[in-house]
Write a protein that holds these residues in place. Structure first.
Motif, PDB file in Angstrom:
ATOM      1  N   ALA A  10       6.558  10.253   8.739  1.00 14.55           N
ATOM      2  CA  ALA A  10       6.899  10.304   7.461  1.00 14.55           C
ATOM      3  C   ALA A  10       5.765  10.986   6.590  1.00 14.55           C
ATOM      4  CB  ALA A  10       7.265   9.024   6.734  1.00 14.55           C
ATOM      5  N   ALA A  11       4.492  10.729   6.803  1.00 16.65           N
ATOM      6  CA  ALA A  11       3.250  11.054   6.103  1.00 16.65           C
ATOM      7  C   ALA A  11       3.227  12.366   6.494  1.00 16.65           C
ATOM      8  CB  ALA A  11       2.159  10.314   6.556  1.00 16.65           C
ATOM      9  N   LEU A  12       3.501  12.959   7.544  1.00 17.32           N
ATOM     10  CA  LEU A  12       3.250  14.404   7.816  1.00 17.32           C
ATOM     11  C   LEU A  12       4.396  15.209   7.243  1.00 17.32           C
ATOM     12  CD1 LEU A  12       3.107  14.400  11.831  1.00 17.32           C
ATOM     13  CD2 LEU A  12       1.302  15.173  10.171  1.00 17.32           C
TER      14      LEU A  12
ATOM     15  N   SER B 148      -4.928   9.779   6.111  1.00 16.71           N
ATOM     16  CA  SER B 148      -5.780   8.546   6.253  1.00 16.71           C
ATOM     17  C   SER B 148      -5.385   7.291   5.315  1.00 16.71           C
ATOM     18  CB  SER B 148      -7.033   8.851   6.033  1.00 16.71           C
ATOM     19  OG  SER B 148      -8.133   7.694   6.110  1.00 16.71           O
ATOM     20  N   GLU B 149      -4.994   8.043   4.078  1.00 15.61           N
ATOM     21  CA  GLU B 149      -4.661   7.123   2.777  1.00 15.61           C
ATOM     22  C   GLU B 149      -3.380   6.673   3.124  1.00 15.61           C
ATOM     23  OE1 GLU B 149      -3.517   7.587  -1.793  1.00 15.61           O
ATOM     24  OE2 GLU B 149      -5.194   9.038  -1.188  1.00 15.61           O
ATOM     25  N   VAL B 150      -2.263   7.226   3.490  1.00 19.16           N
ATOM     26  CA  VAL B 150      -1.099   6.665   3.871  1.00 19.16           C
ATOM     27  C   VAL B 150      -1.062   5.748   5.137  1.00 19.16           C
ATOM     28  CG1 VAL B 150       1.215   7.191   4.803  1.00 19.16           C
ATOM     29  CG2 VAL B 150       0.047   8.648   2.929  1.00 19.16           C
ATOM     30  N   MET B 151      -2.158   6.015   6.118  1.00 19.25           N
ATOM     31  CA  MET B 151      -1.875   5.241   7.243  1.00 19.25           C
ATOM     32  C   MET B 151      -3.050   4.016   7.122  1.00 19.25           C
ATOM     33  SD  MET B 151       0.430   6.647   9.075  1.00 19.25           S
ATOM     34  CE  MET B 151       0.193   5.742  10.694  1.00 19.25           C
ATOM     35  N   GLN B 152      -3.660   4.074   5.928  1.00 15.56           N
ATOM     36  CA  GLN B 152      -4.384   2.798   5.744  1.00 15.56           C
ATOM     37  C   GLN B 152      -3.991   1.385   6.061  1.00 15.56           C
ATOM     38  OE1 GLN B 152      -7.674   3.161   4.616  1.00 15.56           O
ATOM     39  NE2 GLN B 152      -8.164   1.132   4.542  1.00 15.56           N
TER      40      GLN B 152
END
Length: 188
Positions: free
Chosen positions: A132-134, A181-185
């Motif tokens: 989803a972040a991609l 990185s922000e989304v997967m924090q």
């Protein structure tokens, strides 16, 4: 132009196969298809977040390559040429889509079910979050990030494929990494 080194394969090298295929040897081209279709499918399905569209793109790209082999001036650059055509086709598909298309649930990597169920659920959820972040990245950032992080290509190879400078590739990858990185924090 930078060429992308292929993993040593059994049988003739890419340049020999391309030369034979250009002369009409269908079997030589079939070897190239078998050798590289998995890489191109992985790239296309991740860029598009849709396995079906990924399959369509790869089929189109290999057919187009067969028809245009005469345009390839450096036979040993076949894999780079395929990455470039696959990436460009994916970018075109993305540009013509409706915004924020639904993600294909099958586009996530399969998770082993013989591990602890809690771990399998966590990994599956993380992969879904990453996919989803991609999709939130720009198509160009996504292409650069996937070519670097999934396919392990160098910045120069990516620059050649995308048709931009190495500095632009570095910038796109840096922005993609920061956003991911922000989304997967929460998953750290």
């Amino acid at each position: 132009m930078t060429t992308i080194e292929s993993v040593p394969e059994a049988g003739p090298d890419d340049a020999t196969l391309v030369s034979r295929a250009r002369d009409g040897d269908v079997r030589a081209y079939e070897v190239l298809v078998v050798r590289y279709q998995g890489r191109m499918f992985r790239l296309a399905s991740k860029m598009l977040a849709d396995r079906g569209e990924g399959e369509d793109v790869v089929q189109e790209v290999f057919l187009k390559a067969w028809r245009r082999l005469y345009q390839l001036t450096d036979d040993s650059a076949f894999v780079g040429w395929m990455y470039r055509m696959t990436t460009n086709r994916c970018l075109n598909v993305i540009r013509t889509r409706r915004p924020h298309a639904e993600l294909d649930p099958e586009s996530t990597e399969s998770v082993r079910t013989d591990t602890q169920p809690e771990h399998a659920v966590q990994v599956s959820t993380q992969l879904a979050a990453l996919n989803a972040a991609l999709q939130e990245l720009t198509p160009e950032q996504r292409a650069c990030w996937l070519l670097r992080e999934v396919d392990g290509l160098t910045y120069d190879e990516i620059a050649s494929i995308i048709g931009i400078s190495g500095a632009a590739v570095r910038g796109r990858i840096a922005r993609a990494r920061a956003q991911l990185s922000e989304v997967m924090q929460p998953w750290r």
